[in-house]
Structure formats: structure tokens, C-alpha cells
Design an enzyme around this catalytic site. Structure first.
Site, PDB file in Angstrom:
ATOM      1  N   SER A 136       1.714  11.186   6.408  1.00 40.34           N
ATOM      2  CA  SER A 136       0.473  11.533   6.219  1.00 40.34           C
ATOM      3  C   SER A 136      -0.342  10.637   5.445  1.00 40.34           C
ATOM      4  O   SER A 136      -0.310  10.462   4.083  1.00 40.34           O
ATOM      5  CB  SER A 136       0.376  12.917   5.094  1.00 40.34           C
ATOM      6  OG  SER A 136       1.429  12.660   3.909  1.00 40.34           O
ATOM      7  N   ALA A 138      -3.695   9.110   3.799  1.00 37.71           N
ATOM      8  CA  ALA A 138      -4.690   9.657   3.327  1.00 37.71           C
ATOM      9  C   ALA A 138      -6.078   9.445   4.002  1.00 37.71           C
ATOM     10  O   ALA A 138      -6.667  10.410   4.301  1.00 37.71           O
ATOM     11  CB  ALA A 138      -5.015   9.217   1.660  1.00 37.71           C
ATOM     12  N   LYS A 189      11.694   5.308   2.481  1.00 35.71           N
ATOM     13  CA  LYS A 189      10.911   4.570   3.703  1.00 35.71           C
ATOM     14  C   LYS A 189      10.099   3.378   3.634  1.00 35.71           C
ATOM     15  O   LYS A 189       9.768   2.677   4.213  1.00 35.71           O
ATOM     16  CB  LYS A 189      10.183   6.006   4.550  1.00 35.71           C
ATOM     17  CG  LYS A 189       9.255   6.604   3.670  1.00 35.71           C
ATOM     18  CD  LYS A 189       7.920   6.166   3.667  1.00 35.71           C
ATOM     19  CE  LYS A 189       7.030   7.029   2.743  1.00 35.71           C
ATOM     20  NZ  LYS A 189       5.512   6.534   2.849  1.00 35.71           N
ATOM     21  N   ASP A 242       8.165  10.215   8.407  1.00 35.93           N
ATOM     22  CA  ASP A 242       7.486   9.533   7.413  1.00 35.93           C
ATOM     23  C   ASP A 242       7.740   8.090   7.596  1.00 35.93           C
ATOM     24  O   ASP A 242       7.026   7.074   7.540  1.00 35.93           O
ATOM     25  CB  ASP A 242       8.199   9.984   6.013  1.00 35.93           C
ATOM     26  CG  ASP A 242       6.756   9.534   4.838  1.00 35.93           C
ATOM     27  OD1 ASP A 242       5.908   9.075   5.336  1.00 35.93           O
ATOM     28  OD2 ASP A 242       6.945  10.118   3.852  1.00 35.93           O
ATOM     29  N   SER A 252      -0.385   1.455   6.232  1.00 38.12           N
ATOM     30  CA  SER A 252       0.479   1.473   5.107  1.00 38.12           C
ATOM     31  C   SER A 252       0.383   0.131   4.262  1.00 38.12           C
ATOM     32  O   SER A 252       0.569  -0.890   4.496  1.00 38.12           O
ATOM     33  CB  SER A 252       1.747   1.268   5.700  1.00 38.12           C
ATOM     34  OG  SER A 252       3.039   0.997   4.981  1.00 38.12           O
ATOM     35  N   ASN A 254       2.675  -0.636   2.201  1.00 35.30           N
ATOM     36  CA  ASN A 254       3.959  -1.259   2.088  1.00 35.30           C
ATOM     37  C   ASN A 254       4.022  -2.171   3.226  1.00 35.30           C
ATOM     38  O   ASN A 254       4.618  -3.448   3.161  1.00 35.30           O
ATOM     39  CB  ASN A 254       5.189  -0.112   2.376  1.00 35.30           C
ATOM     40  CG  ASN A 254       5.011   0.605   0.955  1.00 35.30           C
ATOM     41  OD1 ASN A 254       5.624   0.185  -0.177  1.00 35.30           O
ATOM     42  ND2 ASN A 254       4.336   1.921   0.998  1.00 35.30           N
TER      43      ASN A 254
END
Length: 330
Positions: A136, A138, A189, A242, A252, A254
Site C-alpha cells: 500500500s 501512500a 520486506k 508487500d 519505495s 527503501n
């Protein structure tokens, strides 16, 4: 109509505020520790750094007064993992037994090695804690792009209440009672996404990415099993779901931080440039937990060397590729 208070005016907290107000017509309040951030959102009508182009309705209450927590139906934590305990302490005097407490943060607490739901439970004495997790971004939730997530809780009625309040035509919520599995999947993850980003930054291709994601989910499941999670959880939305979304998208942080590291930027500078990178903090904690429990996690181990001990990214990948040849475990 539910009275929802969201702690944290970052991307995901605001995205849920927008969706809840737009689709559910609930009373929504968003709290931030920083009045300057609230003032900026009101001035521009959006969060220009976290959710550019997403209007924040005037009907969404923005405040820096933590007493806004009082008398709400749902208290939702949209806080980075490193600040969850501090914010829970601030909110605790205004909570009551009736409230459903929801955590959307993904990480483990440094030092204690505890899950965030346990951290919150220590500060807010409640048996109505729900973990909301899954693929998910944002940026997509706020724009009502169809999304599926999981409400995990040991308290079935609380999970069902969260499902009822937040579910709509754009957000489908499943129920799960494996809180540990959902939290481990959501936290770890980010470690694998950092590794995928590093390989992207080094110019490697889809083969490498697929290998890291596939072996990564097995690594996550091994640690999950050791702390009491159900292995089946990692094949669901809070596990492989995820992992996929975090490893493959430029939304992402990350992955974006990993790309910079792969391009030669130091881990510290990469995190400073990107912002909140949960995988950076989680890696150290997850590695410590794996050592404590005797769980083999070679990907996490090599990333820990890169992030905190000056390890070379190419040598790290070489160590992974040259591990003893074995049967594939499934």
C-alpha cells in the site's frame, strides 16, 4: 460515522485520512508534533513533500495538540518505527479502554528487538490493538487506486471494526489473526527492497531482483517461524504482496535509497537524501534478532555489513553467490 485520530502527518497517515474522509465521511483528525508541518499543509492545501498533488480537505482537522486523542474511536499510528514508543507515551494519558488502537508502522524497535504492536501495548494498556499492513504505497492510497491490505489482531472484533470503518470501493481489507507474521513481513520486506535497490543501482537486471525477492521471502519466513509466526502468512498480502510492491516501485524509499548506495553513495548519505528508510534501521535489529535465535539470514547479514561496517556491495553479492551449493528449500 467514526471519530478517527491519526498520529503522524506523513504520507501514509495522510493518505488514510484523505480516504477515510472522502469515502467514509468520518470525523478525521491528523496530529503532528511539528506545528510548522501543519501550517505548511494548510498554506499549500497539500503535503508538498510527502503527497504532492493530493488535496487535504479543510474538513480534516490538523493539530499539534496531542489531547486530540481523547474520546476517539480509532487511534491510528502513522509514525516511523524509531518514534513509536515516544508518541505512544505522549498519547497514553488521553486513551481509554473503548478505543481501537491501529499501527501502520513497519519495523522493529532497536535495542529491545520488540514488535511495534508490543511497544504500543506497553505504553497504552489495551487489548484492542490492530496491525494494518500490506502492499500500500501512500501515493496510490491517497488517489483511490485499488489496494488490498490486512487488519491483523488477536482481538477479532477490533480487526472487524477497522475493516468496516476503512473498507470501501478502493480499499479492500482482509482479516488475519497472525499479528507476528504480518509484522515480520511488513518490517523485513524493507531490508530486501534495500538490497534490490542496491543491485538496481549497480546496473544488475531482473534475474538478480527475482533471486533476491524469492530467497528474501524464505529468509523472512525463517525468522518469522522462529518467533512464532505462521509460515502461510508470508505467501499472503503482508508477505510476498508487500515485498513485491516495495521491491519494484520507485515509490519505495527503501528501494530508492538502495539505488543510491549501489551507485556509490554512502548508506548514511543515501538515507539523509531519501528521508525515512525503515529498512536501514530494521536491518540492524533483524540481524541481531537472527543471531539471538540462531536463524540463518545471509541476505540480511550482508546488508548489515554494507550499512554499518563499510562492506563492499560487490563483495557482498559475491559472498551470497558463492555460498555452499544446496538443494532449494521450499
Amino acid at each position: 460515522m467514526a471519530n478517527i485520530v491519526i498520529l503522524g502527518s506523513g504520507g501514509f497517515g495522510l493518505s488514510l485520512a484523505v480516504m477515510a474522509e472522502h469515502c467514509g465521511k468520518h470525523k478525521v483528525t491528523v496530529w503532528s508534533k511539528f506545528q510548522s508541518e501543519i501550517d505548511e499543509i494548510r498554506t499549500h492545501g497539500e503535503h508538498v513533500h510527502k503527497l504532492p498533488g493530493v488535496p487535504i480537505s479543510e474538513s480534516i482537522i490538523l493539530t499539534s495538540d496531542i489531547s486530540c486523542v481523547k474520546d476517539c474511536d480509532i487511534l491510528l499510528f502513522g509514525i516511523p518505527s524509531t518514534f513509536v514508543r515516544d508518541v505512544a507515551k505522549l498519547a497514553s494519558p488521553y486513551t481509554d479502554d473503548r478505543m481501537v488502537i491501529v499501527n501502520t508502522g513497519k519495523g522493529l524497535e532497536e535495542g529491545s528487538l520488540k514488535f511495534l504492536s508490543d511497544v504500543i501495548a506497553e505504553e497504552i494498556k489495551s487489548d484492542k490493538i490492530v496491525v494494518l499492513s500490506g502492499p500500500s504505497h501512500a501515493e496510490e492510497v491517497a488517489r483511490c487506486i485499488p489496494t488490498t491490505i490486512v487488519a491483523a489482531s488477536k482481538n477479532l472484533a477490533s480487526a472487524e471494526y477497522v475493516q468496516k470503518v476503512f473498507a470501501n470501493d478502493y480499499l479492500r481489507i482482509y482479516i488475519n489473526n497472525d499479528v507476528t507474521g504480518c509484522e515480520i513481513g511488513g518490517a523485513l520486506k524493507n531490508i530486501i527492497a534495500l538490497c534490490v535497490g542496491i543491485c538496481d543501482g549497480m546496473g544488475y537486471g531482473d534475474n538478480t531482483k527475482a533471486a533476491l525477492m524469492t530467497r528474501g521471502i524464505h529468509e523472512i519466513a525463517r525468522l518469522g517461524k522462529a518467533v512464532g509466526a505462521e509460515v502461510a502468512t508470508f505467501s499472503g498480502l503482508t508477505g510476498i504482496g508487500d515485498l513485491i510492491v516495495t521491491c519494484t516501485s520507485m515509490h519505495s524509499r527503501n528501494r530508492r535509497a538502495g539505488i543510491l548506495i549501489g551507485q556509490g553513495i554512502s548508506p548514511e548519505k543515501a538515507v539523509e537524501k531519501v528521508g525515512t528508510v525503515e529498512g536501514y534501521f530494521c536491518c540492524k535489529v533483524a540481524y541481531e534478532l537472527s543471531q539471538k535465535l540462531g536463524v540463518e539470514m545471509p541476505i540480511t547479514e550482508q546488508l548489515n555489513e554494507i550499512l554499518f561496517h563499510g562492506g563492499d556491495v560487490r563483495k557482498a553479492l559475491g559472498k551470497l553467490m558463492n555460498r555452499p551449493q544446496i538443494y532449494e528449500e521450499l
